[in-house]
Design a protein around this motif. Structure first.
Motif: not given
Length: 481
Positions: A107-109, A114-126, A224-226
């Motif tokens: 349900r979260c692919t 692994r996305l942690g190498v991009y600091p803004e990625m989590e905020a982006y997907f949120f 590991d979900y985002t």
């Protein structure tokens, strides 16, 4: 003129004077005496000469039967050319059944680690998950990953790893290496894994039951979900024909962690009649098995309604957004994250629900296709007695962690039966002639040979009129041929 010639002319004149005139009345009398049609012999002199009650009654009866016959024949022919159909349902027990392709998507692919190498990625997907993409600022040095076209390799590297998700796989009672028979494939859900998809040797089963077919123990790795659009945890299971893309699936099942999910399958085959028959109300289907059929799709094979609609949507999205998504089979500039979430995915989601756009695609259903129906049930997994053993084998730290991340999936046929739903013509040429023969026999006592008699009468009438137009003496052809 000689005496002999004068005698010859006299004999011919006397013969012509003695022979009676031959007219249409005589033709009708001779026909009525020889035909097999009922009541025709009653409608002739002296029955109707001058006007006897008996003759008029027989003429009325004959005309009424003829009118009734014509009315029924027009109805029969009209029904035949309306191409009506009947549906035949045939359940059959089979020694082996082709197993469907089973596509499993977390349900979260995407993998947050692994996305942690991009600091803004989590905020982006949120923000994207709440539709707030316009409020995100992209500052250096990580802005390139948001704005520049991405590759399939990038999506694979950022996705959940199949070898870690597919913990144990069993088919037909035998354990096998999951990654040797599960194929990674991109779908609208992201990177998924499919069993029995486009294989050179499609898997078939010869026994039914929960322990006889496919059993999978899956680890979803919630840590590991985002942030994604859906807030669920577990897996999405698509069941489809092994030759079709997973997005063309019509049977979808959800399985949650901490449960053993049982999916009991039933297979149904549909066979509809091609044009000029109508398969679905006023819609005609496409006979993809015909030797004259040519697949009109550029990127999907074989032709199906779902493949046609998917390709139509993807081509339109490319024209509007100028890029392709990870699931698109066509070559082209891959969408960036921003383009994907601001244009491509919203457009695909909106037009897929637009009835007018679906009609513009002009996709017709195939005449022959399969459908799978599933009965889903579940129970707690694992049972308490197995908890300690399962903790040791899976190296899960706690029981709660194990229940939050592990699940069991069993996909199986509940019985070795396939149901065939076949559309058949209600009228065939043989049945049409049978109905016509029954009507003519009931009304006039006619048969195919009687039709020949009527045809002969019409031919004789035409020849009679030709003799009259040419000034010749009409001949009795019915008796003289």
């Amino acid at each position: 003129m000689s005496v002999d010639e004068n005698k010859t002319e006299t004999v011919k004149f006397d013969a012509d004077r003695r022979s009676p005139k031959y007219g249409l009345k005589d033709l009708w009398i001779e026909f009525s005496q020889s035909t097999g049609l009922h009541a025709v012999d009653k409608v002739k002199p002296p029955s109707i000469s001058p006007f006897s009650i008996r003759g008029l009654l027989w003429m009325l009866a004959l005309c009424s039967s003829l009118a009734f016959l014509i009315y029924n024949l027009v109805g029969e022919i009209g029904n035949y050319y309306s191409y009506p159909t009947v549906t035949k349902v045939t359940p059959s027990i089979q020694s082996s059944i082709e197993f469907p392709a089973v596509t499993i998507c977390n349900r979260c692919t995407l993998n947050n680690t692994r996305l942690g190498v991009y600091p803004e990625m989590e905020a982006y997907f949120f923000n994207v998950s709440f539709g707030r993409i316009q409020n995100i600022s992209f500052s250096a040095p990580t802005s390139e990953v948001f704005q520049e076209p991405l590759s399939l390799e990038w999506w694979k590297n950022m996705s959940m790893e199949g070898s870690k998700m597919l913990y144990q796989c069993i088919f037909g009672g035998e354990i096998f290496d999951c990654m040797t028979r599960f194929r990674p494939v991109f779908t609208t859900e992201g990177l998924c894994h499919t069993f029995n998809y486009n294989a050179s040797d499609i898997v078939k089963v010869r026994t039914a039951g929960e322990g006889a077919n496919l059993i999978i123990i899956f680890k979803i790795s919630q840590n590991d979900y985002t942030f994604r659009g859906n807030m669920a945890a577990g897996i999405k299971v698509s069941l489809h024909n092994p030759r079709l893309h997973p997005d063309a699936s019509t049977t979808v099942v959800m399985a949650a962690p901490g449960f053993s999910t049982y999916v009991a399958l039933q297979k149904t085959q549909y066979l509809y009649q091609p044009s000029p028959y109508t398969a679905f109300d006023d819609i005609k289907c496409v006979d993809t098995n015909s030797p004259e059929f040519v697949n009109p799709l550029k990127y999907y094979s074989p032709y199906t309604y779902k493949h046609c609609l998917i390709e139509c949507v993807q081509m339109k999205a490319f024209n509007v957004c100028g890029c392709v998504g990870p699931v698109d089979p066509r070559d082209g500039l891959m969408c960036s994250l921003v383009k994907l979430d601001s244009c491509y995915r919203p457009f695909v989601g909106s037009v897929s629900k637009d009835g007018n756009f679906v009609r513009e695609c002009r996709c017709a259903s195939e005449c022959l296709f399969d459908r799978y129906t599933a009965q889903v049930s579940s129970s707690s997994f694992p049972a308490s007695i197995w908890v300690n053993n399962f903790l040791n084998t899976t190296r899960a730290h706690t029981k709660e962690s194990m229940q939050d991340n592990f699940l069991e999936l069993r996909v199986f046929y509940d019985q070795m039966m396939v149901t065939s739903i076949t559309q058949q013509p209600q009228y065939t040429v043989a049945s049409l002639f049978s109905n016509i023969g029954g009507q003519t026999g009931l009304c006039l006592g006619a048969s195919i040979l009687t039709i020949m008699e009527i045809t002969e009468l019409l031919v004789c009438i035409v020849l009679f009129l030709c003799d009259k137009c040419r000034g010749r003496k009409a001949r009795n052809r019915i008796n003289n041929w």
